[in-house]
Motif scaffolding. Structure first.
Motif, PDB file in Angstrom:
ATOM      1  N   ASP A 111       0.833  -1.201   0.000  1.00 13.46           N
ATOM      2  CA  ASP A 111       0.000   0.000   0.000  1.00 13.46           C
ATOM      3  C   ASP A 111       0.868   1.251   0.000  1.00 13.46           C
ATOM      4  N   ILE A 117       2.620   2.074  -3.380  1.00 15.68           N
ATOM      5  CA  ILE A 117       1.810   2.791  -4.376  1.00 15.68           C
ATOM      6  C   ILE A 117       1.929   4.294  -4.174  1.00 15.68           C
ATOM      7  N   GLU A 122       3.957   1.897 -11.804  1.00 12.69           N
ATOM      8  CA  GLU A 122       2.735   2.241 -11.071  1.00 12.69           C
ATOM      9  C   GLU A 122       1.685   1.157 -11.238  1.00 12.69           C
ATOM     10  N   HIS A 123       1.497   0.695 -12.462  1.00 10.10           N
ATOM     11  CA  HIS A 123       0.499  -0.352 -12.719  1.00 10.10           C
ATOM     12  C   HIS A 123       0.886  -1.667 -12.045  1.00 10.10           C
ATOM     13  N   GLU A 149       0.220  -1.361  -8.319  1.00 11.98           N
ATOM     14  CA  GLU A 149      -1.217  -1.470  -8.043  1.00 11.98           C
ATOM     15  C   GLU A 149      -1.693  -2.917  -8.189  1.00 11.98           C
ATOM     16  N   GLU A 196      -3.321  -5.305  -5.288  1.00 15.30           N
ATOM     17  CA  GLU A 196      -4.589  -6.022  -5.473  1.00 15.30           C
ATOM     18  C   GLU A 196      -4.415  -7.525  -5.281  1.00 15.30           C
TER      19      GLU A 196
END
Length: 176
Positions: A51, A54, A135-136, A139, A143
């Motif tokens: 977390d 990110i 970044e992707h 993330e 997830e």
């Protein structure tokens, strides 16, 4: 405030012990993590690392978080192989009369999902992707870790008259 035989001046506006890493992240990075922690604690800490990853805007924070996450995932791999303590078995157990709370597991096992997270962390740590891709990936990693945590914390056992059984129905003599 110059030292003798020096042409360097110490500026009082610049603190000598200025931290490179911000407070919350520095505190997070100081959390000890080992196989003495239980499965839920380890996965929670890994989620916190992901977390913060990110949100990290500082390169030093980013690399430190990647490194700690990688270490945390190594601990998670080890903890996944250990027997569950009784208090976690209790948290993962439902009474037979609660069919609405039954768990639907991930299509892959926990060890494989942990390996996916480990691989994604290695990609981030190697710094070979573009900033947008990083970044992707960060993330996606968060997830995936969240999905893994939800799966690991979901009920797995049912208390029956014959003892504990897996939610799928088979009675188990001993729980690992």
């Amino acid at each position: 405030m110059a030292v003798a035989n020096s042409n360097t001046i110490l500026h009082p506006k610049i603190p000598a012990a200025q931290s490179v890493i911000a407070g919350n992240i520095a505190d997070l990075l100081k959390i000890p993590l080992g196989t003495n922690h239980d499965l839920f604690q380890v996965v929670d800490i890994c989620q916190r690392y992901a977390d913060e990853l990110i949100e990290a805007n500082n390169h030093a924070e980013y690399i430190a978080l990647c490194g700690r996450l990688l270490a945390g995932l190594n601990v998670l791999k080890a903890v996944l192989k250990l027997p569950l303590p009784d208090y976690l078995i209790e948290r993962l157990t439902l009474d037979e009369n609660n069919p609405d709370e039954y768990h639907r597991s991930l299509p892959t096992d926990s060890e494989t999902t942990c390996e996916y997270c480990f691989s994604l962390t290695m990609v981030l740590l190697n710094q070979q992707a573009t900033m947008d891709q990083q970044e992707h990936i960060a993330e996606l990693l968060f997830e995936l870790l969240t999905t893994l945590a939800e799966d690991l914390k979901a009920p797995r056992f049912i208390r029956t008259e014959n003892g504990l059984a897996m939610i799928g129905g088979e009675v188990i003599p001993a729980i690992h």
